[in-house]
Design a protein around this motif. Structure first.
Motif, PDB file in Angstrom:
ATOM      1  N   VAL A 171       0.851  -1.196   0.000  1.00  0.00           N
ATOM      2  CA  VAL A 171       0.000   0.000   0.000  1.00  0.00           C
ATOM      3  C   VAL A 171       0.883   1.242   0.000  1.00  0.00           C
ATOM      4  CG1 VAL A 171      -1.791   1.274   1.242  1.00  0.00           C
ATOM      5  CG2 VAL A 171      -1.852  -1.223   1.196  1.00  0.00           C
ATOM      6  N   VAL A 172       0.597   2.146  -0.935  1.00  0.00           N
ATOM      7  CA  VAL A 172       1.385   3.380  -1.062  1.00  0.00           C
ATOM      8  C   VAL A 172       0.457   4.588  -1.118  1.00  0.00           C
ATOM      9  CG1 VAL A 172       3.229   2.194  -2.317  1.00  0.00           C
ATOM     10  CG2 VAL A 172       1.408   3.345  -3.607  1.00  0.00           C
ATOM     11  N   LEU A 173       1.033   5.730  -0.813  1.00  0.00           N
ATOM     12  CA  LEU A 173       0.343   7.000  -1.015  1.00  0.00           C
ATOM     13  C   LEU A 173       0.875   7.574  -2.319  1.00  0.00           C
ATOM     14  CD1 LEU A 173      -1.594   9.164   0.170  1.00  0.00           C
ATOM     15  CD2 LEU A 173       0.415  10.235   1.200  1.00  0.00           C
ATOM     16  N   ALA A 174      -0.002   7.654  -3.327  1.00  0.00           N
ATOM     17  CA  ALA A 174       0.425   8.119  -4.651  1.00  0.00           C
ATOM     18  C   ALA A 174      -0.017   9.561  -4.878  1.00  0.00           C
ATOM     19  CB  ALA A 174      -0.171   7.222  -5.729  1.00  0.00           C
ATOM     20  N   GLU A 175       0.916  10.370  -5.333  1.00  0.00           N
ATOM     21  CA  GLU A 175       0.599  11.757  -5.692  1.00  0.00           C
ATOM     22  C   GLU A 175       0.234  11.800  -7.175  1.00  0.00           C
ATOM     23  OE1 GLU A 175       2.823  16.086  -5.989  1.00  0.00           O
ATOM     24  OE2 GLU A 175       3.618  14.575  -4.607  1.00  0.00           O
ATOM     25  N   ILE A 176      -0.881  12.443  -7.501  1.00  0.00           N
ATOM     26  CA  ILE A 176      -1.345  12.486  -8.893  1.00  0.00           C
ATOM     27  C   ILE A 176      -0.525  13.508  -9.680  1.00  0.00           C
ATOM     28  CG2 ILE A 176      -3.322  12.924 -10.410  1.00  0.00           C
ATOM     29  CD1 ILE A 176      -5.117  12.159  -7.998  1.00  0.00           C
ATOM     30  N   VAL A 177       0.049  13.030 -10.761  1.00  0.00           N
ATOM     31  CA  VAL A 177       0.852  13.883 -11.638  1.00  0.00           C
ATOM     32  C   VAL A 177       0.003  14.354 -12.819  1.00  0.00           C
ATOM     33  CG1 VAL A 177       2.873  13.938 -13.153  1.00  0.00           C
ATOM     34  CG2 VAL A 177       2.983  12.724 -10.968  1.00  0.00           C
ATOM     35  N   ARG A 178      -0.865  13.454 -13.317  1.00  0.00           N
ATOM     36  CA  ARG A 178      -1.773  13.818 -14.413  1.00  0.00           C
ATOM     37  C   ARG A 178      -3.128  13.168 -14.143  1.00  0.00           C
ATOM     38  NH1 ARG A 178      -0.171  11.572 -20.072  1.00  0.00           N
ATOM     39  NH2 ARG A 178      -1.361   9.753 -19.377  1.00  0.00           N
ATOM     40  N   TYR A 179      -4.167  13.980 -14.230  1.00  0.00           N
ATOM     41  CA  TYR A 179      -5.512  13.472 -13.958  1.00  0.00           C
ATOM     42  C   TYR A 179      -6.054  12.709 -15.164  1.00  0.00           C
ATOM     43  CZ  TYR A 179      -5.640  16.065  -9.601  1.00  0.00           C
ATOM     44  OH  TYR A 179      -5.374  16.498  -8.333  1.00  0.00           O
ATOM     45  N   PRO A 180      -7.016  11.791 -14.935  1.00  0.00           N
ATOM     46  CA  PRO A 180      -7.527  10.987 -16.055  1.00  0.00           C
ATOM     47  C   PRO A 180      -8.378  11.800 -17.018  1.00  0.00           C
ATOM     48  CG  PRO A 180      -8.834  10.586 -14.080  1.00  0.00           C
ATOM     49  CD  PRO A 180      -7.688  11.459 -13.663  1.00  0.00           C
ATOM     50  N   SER A 181      -8.365  11.359 -18.254  1.00  0.00           N
ATOM     51  CA  SER A 181      -9.240  11.941 -19.284  1.00  0.00           C
ATOM     52  C   SER A 181      -9.697  10.786 -20.165  1.00  0.00           C
ATOM     53  CB  SER A 181      -8.478  12.982 -20.114  1.00  0.00           C
ATOM     54  OG  SER A 181      -7.459  12.357 -20.873  1.00  0.00           O
ATOM     55  N   LYS A 182     -10.556  11.083 -21.125  1.00  0.00           N
ATOM     56  CA  LYS A 182     -11.023  10.022 -22.035  1.00  0.00           C
ATOM     57  C   LYS A 182      -9.876   9.504 -22.893  1.00  0.00           C
ATOM     58  CE  LYS A 182     -15.937  11.068 -22.327  1.00  0.00           C
ATOM     59  NZ  LYS A 182     -17.082  11.384 -23.187  1.00  0.00           N
ATOM     60  N   GLU A 183      -8.899  10.370 -23.139  1.00  0.00           N
ATOM     61  CA  GLU A 183      -7.795  10.009 -24.025  1.00  0.00           C
ATOM     62  C   GLU A 183      -6.631   9.340 -23.289  1.00  0.00           C
ATOM     63  OE1 GLU A 183      -9.007  13.284 -23.902  1.00  0.00           O
ATOM     64  OE2 GLU A 183     -10.442  12.773 -25.477  1.00  0.00           O
ATOM     65  N   SER A 184      -6.439   9.689 -22.006  1.00  0.00           N
ATOM     66  CA  SER A 184      -5.248   9.180 -21.315  1.00  0.00           C
ATOM     67  C   SER A 184      -5.554   8.811 -19.866  1.00  0.00           C
ATOM     68  CB  SER A 184      -4.134  10.235 -21.355  1.00  0.00           C
ATOM     69  OG  SER A 184      -4.603  11.465 -20.822  1.00  0.00           O
ATOM     70  N   PRO A 185      -4.842   7.793 -19.353  1.00  0.00           N
ATOM     71  CA  PRO A 185      -5.076   7.347 -17.970  1.00  0.00           C
ATOM     72  C   PRO A 185      -4.417   8.287 -16.961  1.00  0.00           C
ATOM     73  CG  PRO A 185      -3.290   6.097 -18.932  1.00  0.00           C
ATOM     74  CD  PRO A 185      -3.806   7.004 -20.017  1.00  0.00           C
ATOM     75  N   MET A 186      -4.670   8.023 -15.708  1.00  0.00           N
ATOM     76  CA  MET A 186      -4.100   8.816 -14.631  1.00  0.00           C
ATOM     77  C   MET A 186      -2.651   8.391 -14.373  1.00  0.00           C
ATOM     78  SD  MET A 186      -5.899   9.668 -10.974  1.00  0.00           S
ATOM     79  CE  MET A 186      -6.560   8.026 -10.812  1.00  0.00           C
ATOM     80  N   LEU A 187      -1.795   9.368 -14.161  1.00  0.00           N
ATOM     81  CA  LEU A 187      -0.393   9.100 -13.842  1.00  0.00           C
ATOM     82  C   LEU A 187      -0.095   9.595 -12.434  1.00  0.00           C
ATOM     83  CD1 LEU A 187       1.491  10.181 -17.105  1.00  0.00           C
ATOM     84  CD2 LEU A 187       0.645   7.906 -16.482  1.00  0.00           C
ATOM     85  N   GLY A 188       0.806   8.900 -11.747  1.00  0.00           N
ATOM     86  CA  GLY A 188       1.164   9.309 -10.402  1.00  0.00           C
ATOM     87  C   GLY A 188       2.576   8.926 -10.044  1.00  0.00           C
ATOM     88  N   LYS A 189       2.978   9.341  -8.849  1.00  0.00           N
ATOM     89  CA  LYS A 189       4.291   8.935  -8.329  1.00  0.00           C
ATOM     90  C   LYS A 189       4.123   8.600  -6.848  1.00  0.00           C
ATOM     91  CE  LYS A 189       5.864  13.640  -7.242  1.00  0.00           C
ATOM     92  NZ  LYS A 189       6.886  14.680  -7.477  1.00  0.00           N
ATOM     93  N   VAL A 190       4.946   7.686  -6.362  1.00  0.00           N
ATOM     94  CA  VAL A 190       4.832   7.242  -4.972  1.00  0.00           C
ATOM     95  C   VAL A 190       5.406   8.310  -4.041  1.00  0.00           C
ATOM     96  CG1 VAL A 190       5.559   5.528  -3.274  1.00  0.00           C
ATOM     97  CG2 VAL A 190       4.883   4.811  -5.572  1.00  0.00           C
ATOM     98  N   LYS A 191       4.547   8.797  -3.161  1.00  0.00           N
ATOM     99  CA  LYS A 191       4.967   9.811  -2.195  1.00  0.00           C
ATOM    100  C   LYS A 191       5.411   9.166  -0.884  1.00  0.00           C
ATOM    101  CE  LYS A 191       3.368  14.140  -0.101  1.00  0.00           C
ATOM    102  NZ  LYS A 191       2.230  15.069   0.023  1.00  0.00           N
ATOM    103  N   LYS A 192       4.723   8.049  -0.532  1.00  0.00           N
ATOM    104  CA  LYS A 192       5.033   7.386   0.738  1.00  0.00           C
ATOM    105  C   LYS A 192       4.634   5.918   0.668  1.00  0.00           C
ATOM    106  CE  LYS A 192       4.135   7.911   5.723  1.00  0.00           C
ATOM    107  NZ  LYS A 192       3.355   8.679   6.737  1.00  0.00           N
ATOM    108  N   VAL A 193       5.475   5.036   1.155  1.00  0.00           N
ATOM    109  CA  VAL A 193       5.151   3.606   1.233  1.00  0.00           C
ATOM    110  C   VAL A 193       4.597   3.332   2.630  1.00  0.00           C
ATOM    111  CG1 VAL A 193       6.031   1.252   1.134  1.00  0.00           C
ATOM    112  CG2 VAL A 193       6.941   2.989  -0.429  1.00  0.00           C
TER     113      VAL A 193
END
Length: 700
Positions: A171-193
């Motif tokens: 289980v991780v705490l993920a920070e959102i880098v890019r929000y989801p849209s119809k064209e592209s999925p959501m991207l994130g990075k791990v902020k805390k394990v």
């Protein structure tokens, strides 16, 4: 006829003037056979999109309604838009939820599709979250985070190297880098394990991060807390000195912050003089300070099974403000004199200095009241005051019952956790006379303070509880009818609901009826507009007695001090401020309740894992088409008996009567029935328990 190159905008323009039949539109555009076919196709598309509807054979434009609201996501992929102001939530279809997250604030248009309203997103105004608690999965060489909340239908794509050092399921705490849209999925990075569920109990940690609860205080607030001190010479001159009085606190065994102390005496006239001393938090937490801003944002202390997230730093909550025994403390006192019939004859409210003589637990107070020679010897000076308090409590309780105060008094179970946060036991939590004494004395103080501020023409942050919605009451009575309870007519008065609860006292369904009656009520909230308190049958009520753990009480203390000093205020400006505060605190209170409930429920589910295969006595608390929910008598834990497990018959769902009826056997399972069930599975991730009927319970 000539072929017409038809477009959607042409149809919309035509229908904006008036509704039309298909033939009228075909004639308007001079369409040939091929053109009519194209028209039919375009009309079908516009109808599917919710742009037009058909009424009486005519096509008409759907009037565009634009709304702003908050997204309520469902893990199954759809959602609802909460638009507020008592309006019904509007359905959000899955294809729109692809670009939304729970809590997003959006602008949308309302359309009709298949006769029902749903929304189309126009603009995301504000994102509801920047971080998500996720479980790490490895899929086709990708590192993916699956949110562990309502957003579970989304996937968060994480950097590939993230998965290299993490086990699947971490289980991780993920920070959102890019929000989801119809064209592209959501991207994130791990902020805390946070850890792996197999190695550590993460339930409370996950909930804390899920609800974004503040774990740390701002450095400036902590600095302020450390620098605080008391000018005793000045305060003893200006306050009433009650340090010689026999006052004491009564709290749960594990309490560390003591908001209130009480004292009592019987007057020569036979009246009861009661002192309710409350920690003077407003002396330390000044308006506009860093401590004040921090306390306002939190609004409450969040109580979790293995910890508390305090509204105020420990220096204040457990030290300076806390009314610890044998220490001089600053207090705000509400002194009241009651007649032997419970009439409030006189009161005074003032700043004081007190010295609590001892710290009692509720159970110790009870033993002193009923008689315990060992404790009586230890606390000789407290025996008489406690028994006088019992007398006054009974008088006040009867007086409140007479006016219609509703005692919901739902059964509670205390969850015991060990040092690692693991649930080790679920035990009944007994509320007895000592709890009720303090509860009624605090109600008296809160009512008296509300009365005082109202009488001197000062604004107040009231604790209001409005009359219930008649439709909810009708629904309650419909359910009660299924339990054999009939009412000729109902009234929206507290006495009516009080009688319902009393009529079920001692019956198997008593606790269920208390819960259902409570559920039919409005939620209590904070407001500067005094609408009374329905549940207490009170004309005016506020929160004054818990300023260490509730910001509302701190606000009331400040107003009281200004009123007592005769300070002039801008009435309208103060009311406007209190409206803002009341709205914020009502939302924070709802958050605190959600957090505490979810933490307890999930830990209860974890505890039940060790009891798979065991049988329990239970009561049916809800009936749905796919089965019925039961609550275990001993543990107050709820789970589902699926209709698919009732293999001996086919069951028909009688929604109105809240029951399942066997097609061949005629066997009935209805709300309120006692059943014996066996626990067959535990879903920790979703917090769900599955039961089947015990063999002896099944119809032959």
């Amino acid at each position: 006829m000539a072929e017409y190159s038809l477009e959607e905008k042409d149809i919309i323009k035509a229908l904006s003037k008036k509704p039309m039949h298909f033939n009228e539109l075909a004639h308007l555009f001079s369409l040939d056979k091929k053109g009519r076919k194209a028209l039919k196709k375009l009309l079908k598309k516009l109808k599917k999109e919710g742009t037009i509807i058909v009424e009486g054979g005519r096509y008409r434009l759907v009037q565009e309604e634009v709304v702003i609201g908050t997204v309520l996501a469902n893990p199954n992929g759809f959602g609802f838009l909460e638009v507020g102001e008592g309006k019904k939530d509007i359905y959000i279809p899955p294809f729109e939820m692809e670009k939304l997250l729970h809590g997003d604030r959006i602008k949308a248009k309302v359309v009709e599709f298949k006769g029902k309203k749903e929304i189309r997103v126009l603009k995301v105004l504000k994102r509801g979250t920047k971080e998500l608690v996720c479980s790490v999965k490895k899929e086709k060489g990708q590192c993916v985070g699956i949110p562990l909340d309502q957003n579970g239908f989304h996937r968060v794509f994480l950097p590939k190297d993230t998965c290299k050092g993490l086990k699947e399921g971490t289980v991780v705490l993920a920070e959102i880098v890019r929000y989801p849209s119809k064209e592209s999925p959501m991207l994130g990075k791990v902020k805390k394990v946070l850890g792996h569920p197999a190695e550590k109990n993460l339930i409370v940690d996950i909930i804390i991060h899920k609800y974004k609860l503040p774990l740390d205080y701002e450095p400036e607030a902590l600095k302020e807390a450390q620098s605080l001190s008391i000018d005793w010479e000045k305060e003893l001159k200006r306050r009433r000195d009650l340090r010689d009085q026999i006052c004491f606190t009564i709290d749960p065994p594990r309490a560390r912050d003591f908001d209130d102390a009480v004292a009592i005496e019987k007057t020569p006239e036979g009246n009861y003089r009661l002192w309710v001393h409350i920690a003077d938090v407003s002396y330390f937490v000044k308006e506009g300070s860093a401590l004040d801003k921090s306390a306002f944002e939190r609004g409450f202390t969040f109580y979790l099974p293995d910890r508390a997230i305090h509204m105020l730093p420990e220096r204040l909550s457990a030290d300076l403000c806390s009314l610890k025994p044998n220490e001089d403390k600053l207090a705000f006192t509400c002194e009241m004199v009651f007649s032997p019939k419970g009439d409030l004859l006189w009161y005074d409210i003032y700043e004081s200095v007190i010295r609590s003589k001892t710290r009692l637990t509720y159970d110790e107070a009870l033993r002193l009241i009923v008689g315990d020679p060992v404790l009586e010897k230890k606390y000789q000076d407290l025996v008489e005051p406690l028994r006088i308090m019992e007398d006054l409590y009974r008088i006040l309780s009867y007086r409140r019952w007479e006016r219609g105060s509703i005692d919901f008094d739902l059964p509670e179970a205390e969850l015991i956790v060990d040092e690692y946060g693991e649930p080790t036991a679920i035990v009944p939590y007994e509320r007895h006379i000592a709890h009720r004494i303090i509860e009624h004395f605090m109600i008296s103080a809160n009512e008296t303070v509300a009365k005082h501020l109202t009488s001197v023409g000062y604004p107040c942050l009231y604790r209001i509880h409005e009359k219930p919605d008649p439709k909810k009451v009708e629904n309650l009575l419909e359910i009660l009818e299924g339990l054999g309870y009939k009412v000729k007519r109902f009234s929206l008065e507290p006495k009516f609901f009080q009688k319902i609860i009393e009529d079920f006292e001692g019956r198997d369904e008593e606790h269920l009826v208390r819960f259902l009656t409570l559920r039919s009520m409005m939620k209590a909230r904070y407001s500067p507009h005094n609408l009374g308190h329905f549940g207490l049958a009170s004309d005016g009520y506020t929160h004054f007695t818990s300023p260490i753990r509730r910001y509302a009480d701190l606000v009331v203390h400040r107003l009281l001090k200004k009123a007592l000093r005769g300070e002039s205020i801008d009435y309208e400006q103060t009311v406007s401020y209190l409206e803002m505060v009341g709205e914020h605190l009502s939302l924070q209170e709802e958050l605190a309740e959600d957090v505490e409930r979810e933490a307890i429920d999930r830990l209860k589910v974890r505890f039940m894992k060790a009891h798979i295969g065991e049988e329990f006595e239970a009561i049916i608390t809800g009936v749905v088409s796919f089965g019925f929910f039961v609550e275990l008598k001993d543990y107050l834990v709820e789970g589902l008996v699926s209709v698919s497990s009732l293999e001996e018959d086919e069951y028909i769902y009688d929604e109105k009567a809240h029951r399942l009826v066997g097609y061949r056997t005629g066997k009935i399972y209805r709300l309120g029935d006692k059943v014996r069930v066996k626990l067959v599975s535990v879903d920790e991730e979703r917090g769900r328990l599955s039961f089947v009927l015990a063999e002896a319970q099944k119809p032959s």
